[in-house]
Design a protein around this motif. Structure first.
Motif, short mmCIF file in Angstrom:
data_model
loop_
_atom_site.label_atom_id
_atom_site.label_comp_id
_atom_site.label_asym_id
_atom_site.label_seq_id
_atom_site.Cartn_x
_atom_site.Cartn_y
_atom_site.Cartn_z
N VAL A 1 0.89 -1.15 0.00
CA VAL A 1 0.00 0.00 0.00
C VAL A 1 0.93 1.20 0.00
N LYS A 2 0.88 1.99 -1.07
CA LYS A 2 1.84 3.08 -1.23
C LYS A 2 1.14 4.43 -1.31
N CYS A 3 1.68 5.38 -0.56
CA CYS A 3 1.20 6.76 -0.61
C CYS A 3 1.91 7.45 -1.76
N THR A 4 1.15 7.96 -2.70
CA THR A 4 1.76 8.59 -3.88
C THR A 4 2.26 10.01 -3.59
N VAL A 5 1.90 10.54 -2.42
CA VAL A 5 2.35 11.89 -2.06
C VAL A 5 3.77 11.86 -1.50
N ASN A 6 4.02 10.98 -0.52
CA ASN A 6 5.33 10.96 0.13
C ASN A 6 6.14 9.69 -0.18
N GLU A 7 5.59 8.81 -1.04
CA GLU A 7 6.28 7.59 -1.48
C GLU A 7 6.51 6.57 -0.37
N LYS A 8 5.86 6.73 0.78
CA LYS A 8 5.98 5.73 1.85
C LYS A 8 5.16 4.50 1.49
N SER A 9 5.66 3.33 1.92
CA SER A 9 5.00 2.07 1.60
C SER A 9 4.71 1.27 2.86
N PHE A 10 3.59 0.60 2.82
CA PHE A 10 3.21 -0.36 3.85
C PHE A 10 3.21 -1.71 3.15
N ILE A 11 4.04 -2.63 3.61
CA ILE A 11 4.17 -3.95 3.00
C ILE A 11 3.56 -4.98 3.95
N LYS B 1 5.98 -14.87 5.01
CA LYS B 1 6.85 -13.98 5.79
C LYS B 1 8.26 -13.98 5.19
N THR B 2 8.74 -15.16 4.81
CA THR B 2 10.05 -15.26 4.17
C THR B 2 10.06 -14.52 2.85
N LEU B 3 9.01 -14.70 2.05
CA LEU B 3 8.89 -14.01 0.77
C LEU B 3 8.86 -12.50 0.98
N GLN B 4 8.13 -12.04 1.98
CA GLN B 4 8.06 -10.61 2.27
C GLN B 4 9.44 -10.06 2.63
N ASP B 5 10.17 -10.79 3.47
CA ASP B 5 11.52 -10.35 3.85
C ASP B 5 12.45 -10.27 2.63
N MET B 6 12.34 -11.26 1.74
CA MET B 6 13.15 -11.26 0.52
C MET B 6 12.82 -10.07 -0.36
N ILE B 7 11.55 -9.76 -0.48
CA ILE B 7 11.12 -8.63 -1.31
C ILE B 7 11.62 -7.31 -0.72
N LEU B 8 11.51 -7.17 0.59
CA LEU B 8 12.00 -5.95 1.23
C LEU B 8 13.50 -5.76 1.01
N ASP B 9 14.26 -6.87 1.10
CA ASP B 9 15.70 -6.80 0.84
C ASP B 9 16.00 -6.45 -0.61
N GLU B 10 15.25 -7.07 -1.51
CA GLU B 10 15.48 -6.87 -2.94
C GLU B 10 15.10 -5.47 -3.40
N LEU B 11 13.94 -4.99 -2.98
CA LEU B 11 13.47 -3.68 -3.43
C LEU B 11 14.14 -2.51 -2.72
N LYS B 12 14.72 -2.78 -1.57
CA LYS B 12 15.38 -1.73 -0.77
C LYS B 12 14.47 -0.51 -0.59
N ILE B 13 13.25 -0.78 -0.17
CA ILE B 13 12.28 0.29 0.07
C ILE B 13 12.73 1.05 1.33
N GLU B 14 13.02 2.31 1.16
CA GLU B 14 13.55 3.09 2.28
C GLU B 14 12.46 3.74 3.11
N LYS B 15 11.40 4.17 2.48
CA LYS B 15 10.33 4.85 3.19
C LYS B 15 9.20 3.86 3.47
N VAL B 16 9.20 3.33 4.67
CA VAL B 16 8.16 2.37 5.04
C VAL B 16 7.41 2.85 6.29
N TYR B 17 6.19 2.41 6.37
CA TYR B 17 5.38 2.70 7.55
C TYR B 17 5.69 1.66 8.60
#
Length: 111
Positions: free
Chosen positions: A23-33, A95-111
């Motif tokens: 879920v991504k905010c298009t205003v501040n680019e923060k993401s909730f995974i 949960k493992t898949l989510q952790d892999m995706i977070l590592d791969e995408l390197k999303i910096e702005k997260v909720y």
């Protein structure tokens, strides 16, 4: 007309898309995974909590309240297919898949 037992059996056999979503905010680019064995239901739950102003993630709730629903987008990041094997712990796999995706995408702005 089908019996309650038949309807219940049919429901149990239904397959729902499971995976990791954003879920991504298009205003501040923060993401909730998040992840779920039923992404559609989980997204609906998040959306209802946000609409009613009682989401458990207060930062996400604040941005939703400030910017509005139309400034957020829902995106499936990865789907997990049902395995032929029995006794698979899908919650652990997700949960493992989510952790892999977070590592791969390197999303910096997260909720």
């Amino acid at each position: 007309m089908k019996t309650k037992k038949e309807l219940k059996s049919e429901y149990k056999q239904m397959e729902f898309p499971m995976g990791v979503f954003q879920v991504k905010c298009t205003v501040n680019e923060k993401s909730f995974i998040d992840n779920s064995v039923d992404m559609e239901s989980k997204w609906n739950r998040h959306k209802m909590e946000l609409k009613f102003g009682n989401h458990r993630n207060k930062d996400l709730q604040n941005d939703w309240s400030q910017f509005g629903e139309d400034k957020f987008e829902f995106k499936v990041l990865s789907e997990l297919k049902k395995s032929e094997e029995e006794n698979v712990n899908y919650n652990k796999e997700l949960k493992t898949l989510q952790d892999m995706i977070l590592d791969e995408l390197k999303i910096e702005k997260v909720y």
